[in-house]
Write an enzyme that holds these catalytic residues in place. Sequence first.
Site, PDB file in Angstrom:
ATOM      1  NE  ARG A 120      -3.522  -2.233   2.178  1.00  0.00           N
ATOM      2  CZ  ARG A 120      -3.777  -2.972   2.995  1.00  0.00           C
ATOM      3  NH1 ARG A 120      -2.229  -3.621   3.727  1.00  0.00           N
ATOM      4  NH2 ARG A 120      -3.905  -4.508   2.889  1.00  0.00           N
ATOM      5  CE  LYS A 142      -0.022  13.716 -13.953  1.00  0.00           C
ATOM      6  NZ  LYS A 142      -0.466  15.080 -16.083  1.00  0.00           N
ATOM      7  CD  GLU A 184       7.974  17.081 -22.767  1.00  0.00           C
ATOM      8  OE1 GLU A 184       7.049  18.053 -22.316  1.00  0.00           O
ATOM      9  OE2 GLU A 184       6.780  16.024 -23.000  1.00  0.00           O
ATOM     10  CE  LYS A 226       5.829  17.330 -14.206  1.00  0.00           C
ATOM     11  NZ  LYS A 226       5.489  16.321 -13.894  1.00  0.00           N
ATOM     12  CD  GLU A 236      -3.272  17.137 -15.559  1.00  0.00           C
ATOM     13  OE1 GLU A 236      -1.821  16.268 -15.701  1.00  0.00           O
ATOM     14  OE2 GLU A 236      -3.857  16.527 -16.949  1.00  0.00           O
ATOM     15  NE  ARG A 240       0.990  17.150 -12.607  1.00  0.00           N
ATOM     16  CZ  ARG A 240       1.445  16.019 -11.969  1.00  0.00           C
ATOM     17  NH1 ARG A 240       1.459  15.831 -10.861  1.00  0.00           N
ATOM     18  NH2 ARG A 240       2.671  14.995 -12.556  1.00  0.00           N
ATOM     19  CG  ASN A 244      -1.643  17.816 -19.880  1.00  0.00           C
ATOM     20  OD1 ASN A 244      -0.813  16.505 -20.712  1.00  0.00           O
ATOM     21  ND2 ASN A 244      -2.342  17.631 -19.843  1.00  0.00           N
ATOM     22  CG  HIS A 247       1.697  16.648 -24.175  1.00  0.00           C
ATOM     23  ND1 HIS A 247       2.723  17.552 -24.477  1.00  0.00           N
ATOM     24  CD2 HIS A 247       2.305  16.112 -23.864  1.00  0.00           C
ATOM     25  CE1 HIS A 247       3.927  17.263 -23.171  1.00  0.00           C
ATOM     26  NE2 HIS A 247       3.265  16.305 -23.498  1.00  0.00           N
ATOM     27  CG  HIS A 251      -1.207  11.794 -26.894  1.00  0.00           C
ATOM     28  ND1 HIS A 251      -1.568  12.288 -25.613  1.00  0.00           N
ATOM     29  CD2 HIS A 251       0.316  11.654 -26.613  1.00  0.00           C
ATOM     30  CE1 HIS A 251      -0.529  12.646 -24.657  1.00  0.00           C
ATOM     31  NE2 HIS A 251       0.691  12.137 -24.819  1.00  0.00           N
ATOM     32  CG  HIS A 264       6.425  11.991 -25.194  1.00  0.00           C
ATOM     33  ND1 HIS A 264       4.898  11.759 -25.454  1.00  0.00           N
ATOM     34  CD2 HIS A 264       7.187  12.779 -24.026  1.00  0.00           C
ATOM     35  CE1 HIS A 264       4.613  12.491 -24.667  1.00  0.00           C
ATOM     36  NE2 HIS A 264       5.159  13.241 -23.585  1.00  0.00           N
TER      37      HIS A 264
END
Length: 363
Positions: A120, A142, A184, A226, A236, A240, A244, A247, A251, A264
């Site tokens: 956990r 994340k 980035e 960041k 988010e 946040r 993206n 992105h 994507h 990426h």
Amino acid sequence: MPIVTVALGERAYSIHIGRGLLSDPASLPARLSGQNVAVVSNETVAPLYLQTVRASLRAVGAKPFEIVLPDGEAYKDWQTLNRIFDALLEHHCERGDTLIALGGGVIGDMGGFAAACYQRGMDFIQMPTTLLAQVDSSVGGKTAINHPLGKNMIGAFHQPSRVVIDIDTLSTLPRRELSAGMAEVVKYGLMRDADFLCWLEDHMPELMARDATSLIEAIGRACRHKAEIVAEDEREQGARALLNLGHTFGHAIETGMGYGVWLHGEAVAAGTLMAARLSMRMGWLSTADVARIERLFAAAALPVRAPDLGTERYLELMRHDKKVRRGRLRLVLLKTLGEAVVSEAASEAEIMEAIRDARGKAD
Ligand code: NAD
Ligand code: GLY
């Protein structure tokens, strides 16, 4: 050595940035003494850096053992994750022990997710070795693995207790991966820091030549951005989402071309230019602004033309992106260079025009 703090109350942690940190026991927390420490890495990174990390861990009195996984996004899955759990159990790890993720974003995301789930939630430290992981994925908690039906679909928020960025690891990074990470870095300038954007324009040749002083400055500034964003909006709900930028278009390129054909960061660069062209159509950016972004990405050896997937295919792929709400495409666009916004303002017709503008050839 720059130290950046991610201010998350009792879960606050520091990001240490500098040279030679993997071989410096002082970059490790003293509490590791006497602990079992699992170092998760892959078959590419382990032969380069694992021995060094092991020696530092022994120097602080920790009991390290290694979990070396196959290299690649294709292994960011349940089967490989299970190998981490197997090893943690075989070594009788307890919740109070620590997991270290030594590698790029794939190892960071998967190691972090294993740490989030094991008993956990166990402590974990990020030691990112790609530029992308150093400026983005190692900070912010994340963690995820992929599902056959979607990338990063199974995951958790689980913050590391420390991030150790040894920029000397970038000396062995393939040039294409360095460029991908640079997309980035540029993102932070475009979305919230016009001064940083100018600084990047002045220093891109040194950065691409891997000059240590310039890299420490760029990575430090990127990590401060960041850290601020994550401290403001860990889950988010708001700011946040601006990370993206580029992105949703990116994507679509990654998926449309088939995973692995475009890295990426390469897709994010071309996608950011698509978002910039759409921002120009909205009357926010000028032609000169778009040309500036194009020059900066070109200086980082990044693609500035999007591949020709067909306009309808782009839209179809973008509609499948998880940032779509109530059937409306929510995109991160640029109000000016240095200010990004989440916007549903663009019509499909305008998006289609921007896709046509950004591609190498017309329909
Ligand atoms: P990666 O982890 O696959 O690394 C790229 C390649 O470089 C791999 O072959 C790796 O073995 C190799 N490598 C790593 N460090 C090296 C070094 N120092 N020298 C030589 N080779 C080295 O890719 P990445 O770009 O670092 O990360 C991409 C992953 O990150 C994706 O899975 C993406 O979903 C995830 N990601 C997560 C977040 C987040 O917030 N958690 C953000 C962005 C991306
Ligand atoms: N890379 C996106 C985020 O951390 O939110």
